[in-house]
Write a protein that holds these residues in place. Structure first.
Motif, mmCIF file in Angstrom:
data_model
loop_
_atom_site.group_PDB
_atom_site.id
_atom_site.type_symbol
_atom_site.label_atom_id
_atom_site.label_comp_id
_atom_site.label_asym_id
_atom_site.label_seq_id
_atom_site.Cartn_x
_atom_site.Cartn_y
_atom_site.Cartn_z
ATOM 1 N N GLN A 151 0.801 -1.226 0.000
ATOM 2 C CA GLN A 151 0.000 0.000 0.000
ATOM 3 C C GLN A 151 0.831 1.271 0.000
ATOM 4 O OE1 GLN A 151 -2.536 -1.454 -0.816
ATOM 5 N NE2 GLN A 151 -4.114 -1.353 0.740
ATOM 6 N N LEU A 185 1.942 5.730 2.582
ATOM 7 C CA LEU A 185 0.739 6.416 3.062
ATOM 8 C C LEU A 185 -0.336 5.431 3.520
ATOM 9 C CD1 LEU A 185 0.135 9.533 0.800
ATOM 10 C CD2 LEU A 185 0.992 9.420 3.111
ATOM 11 N N ALA A 186 -0.018 4.118 3.409
ATOM 12 C CA ALA A 186 -0.891 3.076 3.946
ATOM 13 C C ALA A 186 -2.361 3.293 3.596
ATOM 14 C CB ALA A 186 -0.711 2.953 5.457
ATOM 15 N N GLY A 187 -2.618 3.425 2.306
ATOM 16 C CA GLY A 187 -3.984 3.652 1.847
ATOM 17 C C GLY A 187 -4.815 2.403 1.940
ATOM 18 N N ASP A 226 -6.955 5.711 2.578
ATOM 19 C CA ASP A 226 -7.261 6.615 3.684
ATOM 20 C C ASP A 226 -6.725 6.123 5.026
ATOM 21 O OD1 ASP A 226 -8.176 8.853 4.886
ATOM 22 O OD2 ASP A 226 -10.280 8.253 4.974
ATOM 23 N N PHE A 227 -5.491 5.699 5.064
ATOM 24 C CA PHE A 227 -4.816 5.280 6.289
ATOM 25 C C PHE A 227 -5.480 4.091 6.975
ATOM 26 C CE2 PHE A 227 -3.680 9.804 5.874
ATOM 27 C CZ PHE A 227 -2.315 9.637 5.718
ATOM 28 N N PHE A 286 8.363 11.610 3.622
ATOM 29 C CA PHE A 286 7.776 10.963 2.454
ATOM 30 C C PHE A 286 7.395 12.030 1.442
ATOM 31 C CE2 PHE A 286 4.061 9.169 0.217
ATOM 32 C CZ PHE A 286 4.758 8.182 -0.437
ATOM 33 N N GLN A 287 7.842 11.858 0.207
ATOM 34 C CA GLN A 287 7.557 12.822 -0.859
ATOM 35 C C GLN A 287 7.976 14.209 -0.409
ATOM 36 O OE1 GLN A 287 6.881 11.809 -3.710
ATOM 37 N NE2 GLN A 287 6.281 13.598 -4.841
ATOM 38 N N LEU A 288 7.065 15.167 -0.284
ATOM 39 C CA LEU A 288 7.476 16.520 0.095
ATOM 40 C C LEU A 288 7.665 16.673 1.595
ATOM 41 C CD1 LEU A 288 5.463 18.933 -2.170
ATOM 42 C CD2 LEU A 288 7.602 17.763 -2.572
ATOM 43 N N GLN A 289 7.217 15.682 2.350
ATOM 44 C CA GLN A 289 7.338 15.779 3.800
ATOM 45 C C GLN A 289 8.761 15.414 4.200
ATOM 46 O OE1 GLN A 289 4.360 13.503 5.891
ATOM 47 N NE2 GLN A 289 5.728 13.217 7.617
ATOM 48 N N LEU A 290 9.441 16.336 4.863
ATOM 49 C CA LEU A 290 10.809 16.037 5.281
ATOM 50 C C LEU A 290 10.764 15.180 6.541
ATOM 51 C CD1 LEU A 290 12.329 19.576 4.731
ATOM 52 C CD2 LEU A 290 12.436 17.615 3.203
#
Lengths: 305, 416
Positions: free
Chosen positions: A240, A243-245, A247-248, A264-268
């Motif tokens: 998944q 982001l464990a989709g 919706d979490f 993750f991605q834009l999240q530092l």
């Protein structure tokens, strides 16, 4: 006058390699992580903040909501394993240990093989099997006239976690099976013969004689399952993503930790909050293991043959 | 491994035999290891022919390792002279740490529009530290054969867009639209940020959001979600579990008629698909409205502030900012469009179609990338989740927008 005991150097020498490796790879990082969770960054400097990270994790609704969601999902993941993997594993072991079963070695091997597969392969193969577009699952259900039961399970909030838990059960069912199988084989024949003399055979023999004798093994399996499940990460990540989709709904503590710690991605990445989550996971697992060790294992009755 | 690789590259240039004692060698750090041959065979020879005395070595690292490897090389002082820049915060952090040089003074900077430069500028726009190289454009790629067979004209307005989808659906031969929500990012990147600029009027809305003058709960920011919610009926069966490669394959196998796309798909689709393809920009509300496209700045090149060869590096950067480089690069990599203001002639028809929208539409970049994804919760990642939820129908457009706004306001002062 008692002669002084010679210093037993050999004990230290023999222990040293294991202690050193274990300390370097496990103890130091563990305390390093716990230590890191007490710090945070203010501007560009690292400052000691005490338990403030934990206060954020449990107090700030944005963090705590995610944390409890992950913990709840983790508990469900564990529950499925306890309800499905372990009973079925025990049943398989019981069947395998019946002397009349033919090709027992084949079944044993076949059931155990998924355990040695990589998570990446298992995740990918099951994603393909269950794929609504290319998968064989819709076709197979159609073959037995149950196609209406098919749903894109991995994509629906209400089924995704259970589906993944069952995939994990499929992969790891070999472990309880083998452990219980070994425990069943270690029951001396005299005990079983004595039971037969008393007229206890078949299923009642299993319930009354064998099961009590393998309870310690079941206990060990339960605790292994507990630790394994609360540390789980790989299967969810492979199937998944971080982001464990959807919706979490499949977010467990491991994926939550990964997202926070490494970003993750834009999240530092935020190593401080990540360490706080890791600390909370450590606490939960420690608590679970303690409950088992002091609450359950000490009460299990052991039999000496 | 990178070191050995670089030595091998260095050795091969030396073996070329043309190197004289005065030659300066510039090394480029990059994550685009896919482009190694293009740089070696096309781009670098063109530069070296015009600039005797400067040798260039392209030394890429694996994409996933690039940021970490580059940071440690810069800290250790062993990084190359030229640094390929990721957009926004990753490069900004390097500039603020004094590791990327300020390039605002380059003459070639005049060749780029403010939007093109925005990804590699300080927040106030005062300093630009990388020369923009390429962007990717969003739109829809469609199966031309399917459109012809069903007699559908290329839609330009929303109404025509849904009419086309309805027609494809009624016919039943094709899945109207190839997209899934399993991987989530397509819903946000090829969904929300693809069609959104038409509603929030591109840069106008994006900048107003950053300044705090608009909110994500304003109608123009909710509207794209409302549109996404309608997409559900046109996606294939089981789209909830459909992954990104699944969608690509559905389209290139000719099973789906429309693919919400990014231009980076072009070269892959060209080799996979056996039917004719076309592309159209996100449809507008009424015919004649100004259209806005997401022309997302993706890659640029800057200079190591500690480079001993700053003078020669600047010569190279001036050349990267020239129309000549733009033509070379855009043709070698269809789908990665030059950010240069001078129009570039491209041979690939699909790429031509995409880039032609720059002439008639206003360009903007993805709304979540600049500044707004600096905090926790991360707006970009939240948008993935919200867009996927809205398409699946598990969250209403209004609720999704409200959640995003609350998350943003929790850490971003102008939105409080």
């Amino acid at each position: 006058m008692a002669s002084r005991k010679p210093v037993r150097w050999h004990i230290a020498v023999f222990l040293a390699p294991a202690v050193l490796v274990y300390t370097a790879l496990m103890i130091v990082p563990l305390f390093g992580t716990l230590n890191l969770s007490l710090f945070n960054e203010a501007g560009d400097v690292r400052v000691f903040v005490g338990l403030a990270n934990f206060a954020t994790l449990f107090g700030d609704p944005r963090w705590s909501e995610q944390f409890w969601n992950a913990l709840g999902n983790n508990a469900w993941f564990f529950l499925i394993h306890m309800l499905v993997q372990n009973p079925v594993g025990i049943a398989l072991a019981a069947i395998l240990s019946t002397p009349r079963l033919r090709m027992a070695a084949f079944y044993r091997t076949a059931i155990f093989i998924p355990t040695i597969l990589s998570f990446v392969i298992v995740g990918f193969v099951w994603k393909l099997i269950l794929s609504p577009i290319w998968g064989i699952a819709p076709g197979m259900l159609d073959f037995i006239g149950l196609e209406s039961l098919f749903a894109p399970w991995l994509g629906r909030e209400e089924y995704a976690l259970t589906t993944l838990a069952l995939i994990s059960v499929w992969q790891f069912i070999g472990i309880p099976m083998m452990l219980i199988y070994a425990a069943l084989l270690s029951i001396p024949d005299e005990v079983l013969e004595a039971a037969e003399m008393d007229g206890i055979t078949g299923w009642s023999q299993f319930w009354k004689i064998k099961l009590p004798l393998i309870l310690p093994a079941i206990g060990i399996i339960s605790i292994l399952t507990f630790v394994g499940n609360f540390n789980a990460f790989d299967l969810i990540y492979v199937a998944q993503g971080a982001l464990a989709g959807p919706d979490f709904s499949t977010d467990i503590l491991g994926t939550f930790l990964y997202r926070t710690f490494f970003g993750f991605q834009l999240q530092l990445g935020d190593p401080y909050m990540g360490s706080a989550i890791a600390g909370a996971m450590f606490g939960i697992i420690l608590l679970g293991v303690c409950v088992y060790l002091f609450g359950i294992q000490t009460r299990l009755r052991r039999y000496q043959f | 491994m990178t070191k050995t690789f670089r030595f091998a590259l260095l050795a091969s240039t030396l073996l070329g035999g043309v190197a004289s004692a005065q030659d300066v060698t510039l090394t480029i750090e990059s994550w685009r290891n896919d482009d190694l041959t293009i740089w070696q065979d096309t781009i670098i020879p063109a530069f070296e022919a015009q600039n005797p005395g400067i040798k260039v070595v392209f030394a890429p690292t694996a994409p996933a390792e690039y940021n970490a490897a580059l940071n440690s090389k810069l800290d250790a002082g062993s990084a190359g002279d030229l640094i390929t820049c990721r957009p926004f915060d990753a490069s900004l952090a390097l500039y603020e740490a004094g590791q990327l040089a300020d390039l605002s003074g380059l003459a070639a900077m005049a060749n780029f529009s403010p939007v093109a430069k925005s990804a590699w500028q300080t927040d106030d726009g005062a300093a630009t530290f990388c020369v923009p190289m390429a962007s990717v454009i969003h739109g829809f790629i469609y199966n031309k054969d399917a459109f012809d067979a069903l007699g559908i004209a290329v839609p330009t307005t929303n109404e025509e867009f849904y009419a086309a989808l309805d027609k494809i659906k009624a016919d039943g031969t094709y899945i109207p639209m190839a997209m899934g929500t399993n991987d989530q990012w397509e819903a946000a990147t090829m969904g929300y940020n693809n069609i959104g600029p038409n509603f929030w009027k591109g840069e106008e809305g994006r900048l107003a959001l950053i300044k705090g003058e608009q909110k994500l709960t304003d109608p123009q920011w909710v509207a794209p979600f409302t549109e996404l919610a309608k997409w559900k009926d046109y996606l294939g069966d089981g789209f909830e579990a459909q992954t990104y490669p699944d969608s690509q394959n559905l389209f290139t196998l000719g099973r789906a008629a429309i693919y919400p796309a990014g231009s980076w798909e072009i070269s892959g689709f060209n080799t996979q698909a056996t039917f004719k393809m076309g592309a159209f920009p996100p449809p507008v509300a009424a015919a004649g409205d100004t259209c806005y496209i997401s022309d997302h700045t993706d890659i640029a090149i800057g200079m190591n502030a500690k480079s001993p060869n700053a003078e020669q590096a600047k010569v190279f950067l001036e050349w990267v900012g020239s129309p000549e480089f733009a033509t070379l690069y855009a043709n070698a990599l269809p789908g990665f469009f030059s950010l240069n203001s001078t129009p570039v002639e491209m041979a690939d028809p699909l790429a031509q179609e995409f880039v032609s929208w720059r002439g008639k539409c206003q360009s903007t970049i993805r709304s979540t990338y600049q500044i707004l994804s600096r905090g926790t919760p991360n707006l970009e990642n939240e948008t993935w989740n919200a867009s996927a939820n809205v398409i699946k129908g598990t969250e209403t457009p209004e609720d999704a927008a409200k959640r995003l706004q609350e998350g943003l306001a929790s850490w971003y002062d102008p939105q409080k």
